[in-house]
Design an enzyme around this catalytic site. Structure first.
Site, PDB file in Angstrom:
ATOM      1  N   CYS A   1       0.825  -1.208   0.000  1.00 14.00           N
ATOM      2  CA  CYS A   1       0.000   0.000   0.000  1.00 14.00           C
ATOM      3  C   CYS A   1       0.861   1.261   0.000  1.00 14.00           C
ATOM      4  O   CYS A   1       1.472   1.572  -1.006  1.00 14.00           O
ATOM      5  CB  CYS A   1      -0.986  -0.032   1.169  1.00 14.00           C
ATOM      6  SG  CYS A   1      -2.299   1.193   1.018  1.00 14.00           S
TER       7      CYS A   1
ATOM      8  N   HIS B   1      -3.677  -5.361   0.956  1.00 12.62           N
ATOM      9  CA  HIS B   1      -3.011  -5.613   2.235  1.00 12.62           C
ATOM     10  C   HIS B   1      -2.978  -7.106   2.573  1.00 12.62           C
ATOM     11  O   HIS B   1      -3.909  -7.605   3.198  1.00 12.62           O
ATOM     12  CB  HIS B   1      -3.751  -4.878   3.352  1.00 12.62           C
ATOM     13  CG  HIS B   1      -3.502  -3.409   3.387  1.00 12.62           C
ATOM     14  ND1 HIS B   1      -2.432  -2.855   4.042  1.00 12.62           N
ATOM     15  CD2 HIS B   1      -4.169  -2.375   2.835  1.00 12.62           C
ATOM     16  CE1 HIS B   1      -2.457  -1.531   3.902  1.00 12.62           C
ATOM     17  NE2 HIS B   1      -3.512  -1.219   3.168  1.00 12.62           N
TER      18      HIS B   1
ATOM     19  N   GLU C   1      -1.321  -8.532   4.846  1.00 16.28           N
ATOM     20  CA  GLU C   1      -1.240  -8.732   6.299  1.00 16.28           C
ATOM     21  C   GLU C   1      -2.612  -8.680   6.959  1.00 16.28           C
ATOM     22  O   GLU C   1      -2.766  -9.064   8.120  1.00 16.28           O
ATOM     23  CB  GLU C   1      -0.275  -7.711   6.923  1.00 16.28           C
ATOM     24  CG  GLU C   1      -0.815  -6.306   7.151  1.00 16.28           C
ATOM     25  CD  GLU C   1      -0.878  -5.443   5.893  1.00 16.28           C
ATOM     26  OE1 GLU C   1      -0.736  -5.985   4.785  1.00 16.28           O
ATOM     27  OE2 GLU C   1      -1.094  -4.226   6.035  1.00 16.28           O
TER      28      GLU C   1
END
Lengths: 271, 788
Positions: free
Chosen positions: A97, A232, A234
């Site tokens: 990002c 994302h 994660e």
């Protein structure tokens, strides 16, 4: 290299905010990851102690001027030498990002002829002209160059959230076709936005959350060791993070995001 | 009356000796103190006893500290009836705090003492929660007002040493299609306010990396002149790191951003009505937001917390330093000395009073033993954040402020924190609305579609998705569910990496009921907040109250407020759900009149294991649908009546079985029988079942004849009544017997089935098909108003 010996540096500055969940993903795989303030690494000049460098999500320095622009320039001036060496030695650099925006602003991506002086691409404002936090599908396009997606088959479709206001990947209009051709020739294209069935978004909102050129969501460098993406991973590591887990009969252990972290660790362990 | 001292900076002494009452009020107005004559006289007396005149710094300090915003004098004052008989001593003590005190629950760790309420979570961790109002600034400058509202409430949570883990926002606007010509001079159009406020909230939360997970947006004509902005923040802290023990000799450290002229007189501005001149006069009262500054501040504060270097902390909000410094000293039973010259400023030539009361954002006040000072300053430096020692805590109980070597203020804290008691008159008269008479519409499908697209019910997806609700990676149950973005009743967060325990965050608000009776509005809001929480599996629920009301000096406004506060006490007791924090915003009046009185109830529940959380969407065709709770002819203030331009009289009540119903839902979830669950609120049964169906992509059949009801003979009333304490649950047929056993003694009935077919079909009391629509039609109606 043993898994326990892998050293990960998650770099942060004022405004970085996805460092903790990124560290958690590495920890889940038994890898130690340090969250390090850029001030510290600039002072101590020890970037080369690490095997993986992550630029996590957030709003580095407030993203004033343009997303990632300030940090992008700063790493070039303050960490340029070490970073070049880090890359030349084939160590891994991941930008998520805001991190992707930084890598593009710093000229690390795309690196058609090595690090570029000025950015060759940009992550412009979403066509919806607003922040977009939503889960999207990505189609894996890479034929094996990208180290970060080795665990994913070419053509496979994965599921992750995006959260950004400036994520529309673009090339300069006059170079669009040429640069796209290069991405394909060098096997640098990694993820494109697609729908549930794997059909490319063709810019259609909200399948493509930002209207990116050629539905591009993530690219790597020519050597495959530097990778940036808008979504994302994660936030898609565990089954319970999925937006529809309550609809499934059993909660998955891991989400698709974990595949990226596993790919990195696999690569270093085998090296 | 004003004498400028011969000093190298601007300092005035104001002559209060032998001046008339009229002149006292003039001083209050000219200096923007917003003090009453009683308060000005008390000030005069104090300085007469000291045999000197006050400086502008001193008068400003008093104005800030005694403002409605800082001291909440209406909630702490006496309330009398129009004939002067005392009704009660303090609304806050009598109703809000009293319920919590009487319930005396061990898991309430620190309530009403600090910036945020603290409740126990698990294994030494606690949860802090605070919800703020930021109405006045948002009316002048919606982006800045809303952003600094979020920034401020995040600091409230930091102010109890907690790490922010989630934000909430509840917003009220005038109708977005409000005619421009009707807009009074000085008011901004609802659409402008809407865009600005939404952008401001997203800007702050997103930039700080805190997920905004729960909220609501409500529209009513009563908000045209007075926009309502509630911002909430939740944090987590290891309770053994919580410290509030400032000692004599400790250093006072100002941390965070620089001090400027932004936010001068924010609190006094918030304690008066809005007028056409508000923008001109009070523009400087709105602060400027810099979330990145606060992000750095947060990191540094959590570090000094973990290393146990400090003795106390408080945030700088309303009144700035003038309020925080004195409060911290007074609370710690010591005095304080502050040297204003040390403070880093944004602009040159600020007068000492401006520095002292500035509400510039992203600042905290910390107390620490002198020996830790260097370590603390190093930590702030490592985060690129500023921190400067500005004074020390002293013996005695005097506030002393110096600037460039001159005393600019010396005040007794015992005087400053004991303002004269305010006496206000309350008088509530029951409004007379009649229940409307109109025939049952023939086409109830189109009624349902219209209701789904009304602004208060329609999907707010286009707003919710501009807030990052995923950052930190712990949002287990999102505000929007699955593929079809269904409206989950609560958000669920899993705060700790190595634990499955979670928190459920929900809210309840029914301003339209308050037009009939604020008592039942408050009761319904509590019931709704609890329903939303219970639906996903929340229990052991703590509540927060946020009142937005009109001018309390007007007896009818205060009359309604008293009734609402009374219901807060009554139902906190009934449900055994204590209030742990709250905030009131009064004086919400504009040339269009008072704001629609609005009580927001926020609920924080515990989820023992997040893997058992229940979402809103229908899961499996052929599962049974149960309706739990009884339906009454309660459409007063309902969205259905509003659609037909009525208010009505039969406002929804909360009945004695409410608590048992909620406990039974919890037990049924724990037993693992519930596949999906949704509470019935705006739009009643029909809207709730439609939402469950189109969220899951499964159709449904529903039979109104089987609905547990009392005194309803009309299909439309059964479909759209907004009676409280009702839930729809989806259950597999194989658990039918178990459900019957669990639900014994509470109103419940199997009212239909989930279907594979993509249609919602509702059969009326006489078994005739009255609503029949495809899921995509229903979903489109729900999404069309604001888009996705």
């Amino acid at each position: 290299m043993k898994k326990e010996d892998i050293k990960v540096c998650i770099l942060r500055v004022g405004g970085t905010n996805c460092d903790a969940e990124t560290r958690r993903a590495f920890n889940e795989l038994g890898v130690v990851a340090n969250v390090v303030h850029a001030n510290k690494i600039i002072k101590e000049k020890n970037l080369l102690d690490y095997d993986i460098l992550v630029f996590p999500g957030g709003f580095s320095y407030g993203d004033y001027v343009r997303a990632g622009a300030i940090w992008g320039k700063r790493i070039k001036t303050k960490l340029g030498y070490e970073l070049r060496k880090f890359d030349e030695e084939g160590r891994l650099v991941l930008g998520i990002c805001n991190g992707f925006q930084v890598l593009v602003e710093a000229g690390l991506l795309p690196d058609f002829e090595g690090f570029s002086e000025s950015p060759k691409a940009a992550l412009a404002s979403n066509t919806s002209i607003k922040y977009e936090c939503r889960w999207i599908y990505l189609k894996h396009e890479n034929s094996g160059n990208c180290i970060f997606t080795k665990r994913i088959q070419k053509g496979e479709r994965i599921f992750m959230p995006v959260a950004h206001a400036e994520g529309r990947f673009i090339f300069p209009k006059k170079n669009e076709n040429e640069y796209l051709k290069r991405l394909y020739c060098n096997d640098q294209l990694v993820f494109r936005y697609c729908d549930e069935k794997g059909k490319y978004a063709a810019g259609k909102y909200p399948i493509s959350p930002n209207g990116a050129f050629h539905d591009i969501a993530g690219i790597c460098n020519t050597d495959g060791n530097v990778f940036g993406l808008m979504p994302h991973p994660e936030r898609a590591c565990y089954g319970w993070q999925l937006p529809d887990w309550t609809e499934q009969s059993q909660i998955l252990r891991y989400g698709d995001g974990m595949l990226l972290f596993e790919s990195m660790v696999d690569y270093l362990v085998k090296r | 009356m004003y004498l400028r001292k011969d000093l190298p900076f601007e300092l005035f002494v104001i002559n209060l000796m032998d001046v008339t009452a009229k002149q006292l009020i003039e001083v209050s107005n000219e200096l923007g103190l917003a003090l009453s004559i009683k308060e000005m006289k008390a000030t005069q007396e104090y300085f007469l006893s000291k045999k000197r005149n006050p400086t502008d710094v001193e008068l400003q300090t008093i104005g800030q500290t005694w403002s409605e915003h800082c001291y909440h004098k209406t909630f702490k004052g006496d309330v009398v009836s129009p004939d002067g008989t005392l009704i009660l001593g303090s609304l806050f003590q009598t109703y809000i705090a009293q319920a919590t005190k009487e319930l005396n629950l061990s898991w309430c760790i620190d309530v009403f003492k600090d910036n945020a309420g603290i409740v126990d979570f698990e294994r030494g961790y606690s949860i802090a929660f605070k919800v703020e109002t930021h109405n006045h600034p948002s009316a002048i400058e919606p982006f800045g007002g809303a952003a600094t509202g979020t920034g401020g409430v995040i600091r409230d949570v930091l102010g109890v040493w907690a790490k922010p883990i989630a934000c909430t926002d509840v917003l009220c606007f005038g109708p977005l299609n409000y005619a421009y010509e009707k807009l009074p001079l000085g008011s901004k159009h609802p659409k402008h306010l809407f865009n600005g406020v939404v952008a401001g909230i997203g800007h702050y939360g997103n930039n700080m990396g805190i997920p905004t997970v729960n909220g609501a947006i409500y529209f009513d004509e009563g908000y045209v002149g007075n926009v309502v902005v509630y911002c909430g923040c939740i944090g987590i802290l290891p309770i053994n790191k919580f410290v509030r023990a400032t000692k004599i000799g400790d250093i006072a450290i100002l941390a965070g951003g620089k001090t400027g002229r932004d936010g001068i007189h924010g609190v006094t501005f918030a304690s008066v009505e809005l007028t056409e001149k508000s923008e001109e006069v009070s523009r400087s009262a709105v602060q400027i937001a810099n979330p990145i500054e606060e992000e750095k501040l947060t990191r540094a504060i959590l570090k000094i917390r973990d290393q146990e270097l400090c003795s106390g902390i408080t945030d700088l909000g309303g009144g700035g330093l003038s309020s925080a410094a004195g409060e911290m000293a007074y609370r710690s039973k010591c005095g304080i000395y502050v040297d204003l010259e040390r403070i880093h400023l944004k602009y040159l030539n600020m007068s000492p009073w401006e520095i002292w009361i500035s509400e510039s954002q992203e600042r905290m006040l910390i107390s620490a033993p002198k020996k830790n000072l260097d370590k603390i300053l190093d930590i702030f430096e490592s985060e690129d954040a500023e921190a400067i020692p500005i004074g020390r805590f002293t013996e005695g109980n005097t506030l002393r402020v110096n600037y460039k070597g001159y005393k600019v203020a010396v005040l007794d804290l015992n005087f400053l924190f004991k303002p004269p008691t305010v006496t206000r008159i309350a008088n509530w008269t029951e409004p007379k609305f009649s229940d409307p008479v109109f025939p049952e519409p023939k086409d109830l499908t189109s009624c349902l579609l219209k209701l789904l697209s009304t602004p208060n019910i329609a999907s707010k997806e286009s707003v919710i998705r501009t807030y990052d609700h995923e950052v930190q990676g712990n949002t287990v149950l999102k505000p929007l569910q699955g593929k079809y973005s269904g409206p989950n009743d609560s958000a669920v967060i899993k705060p700790l990496q190595d634990s499955w325990r979670g928190i459920a965050i929900s809210c309840g608000m029914n301003p339209n009921y308050g037009k009939i009776d604020p008592y039942w509005m408050a009761a319904s809001s509590i019931d709704e907040a609890l329903r939303n929480n219970v639906s996903v599996g929340g229990r052991r629920i703590a509540l927060l109250d946020n009142f937005t009301w009109g001018n309390p000096e007007k007896p009818d406004r205060l009359g309604g407020l008293v009734r609402a506060a009374q219901a807060c006490y009554d139902f906190a007791k009934v449900f055994r759900t204590p209030f742990v924090s709250g905030k009131d915003s009064l004086y919400n009046e504009s040339p269009l009149g008072p704001v629609t009185p609005t009580l927001l109830i926020t609920a924080l529940g515990i989820i023992p294991d997040v893997r058992r959380v229940v979402s809103v969407d229908f899961k499996h065709p052929e599962n049974l649908i149960y309706l739990v709770g009884e339906t009454h002819p309660e459409l007063g203030g309902s969205e259905y009546f509003k659609l037909n331009r009525f208010i009505g009289n039969g406002v929804p009540r909360v009945r004695s079985e409410a608590k048992r119903i909620m406990e039974t839902i919890t037990a049924t979830i724990d037993a693992g029988y519930i596949k999906s669950c949704h509470d019935l609120s705006e739009g009643g049964l029909a809207v709730a079942i439609a939402e469950m169906a189109f969220s899951g992509g499964c159709g449904a059949e529903l039979y109104l004849g089987r609905v547990p009801k009392s005194n309803i003979k009309r299909n439309d009333y059964l479909l759209f009544s907004e009676s409280n304490s009702r839930f729809l649950i989806e259950v597999s047929e194989k658990y039918k017997d178990q459900i019957e056993t669990l639900m014994k003694g509470i109103p419940h009935s199997s009212v239909g089935r989930v279907k594979r077919k993509n249609r919602l079909s509702i059969y009326g009391i006489n078994n005739e098909l009255i609503v029949d629509a495809e899921l995509s039609t229903l979903r489109n109606a729900w999404k069309s108003t604001f888009g996705d």
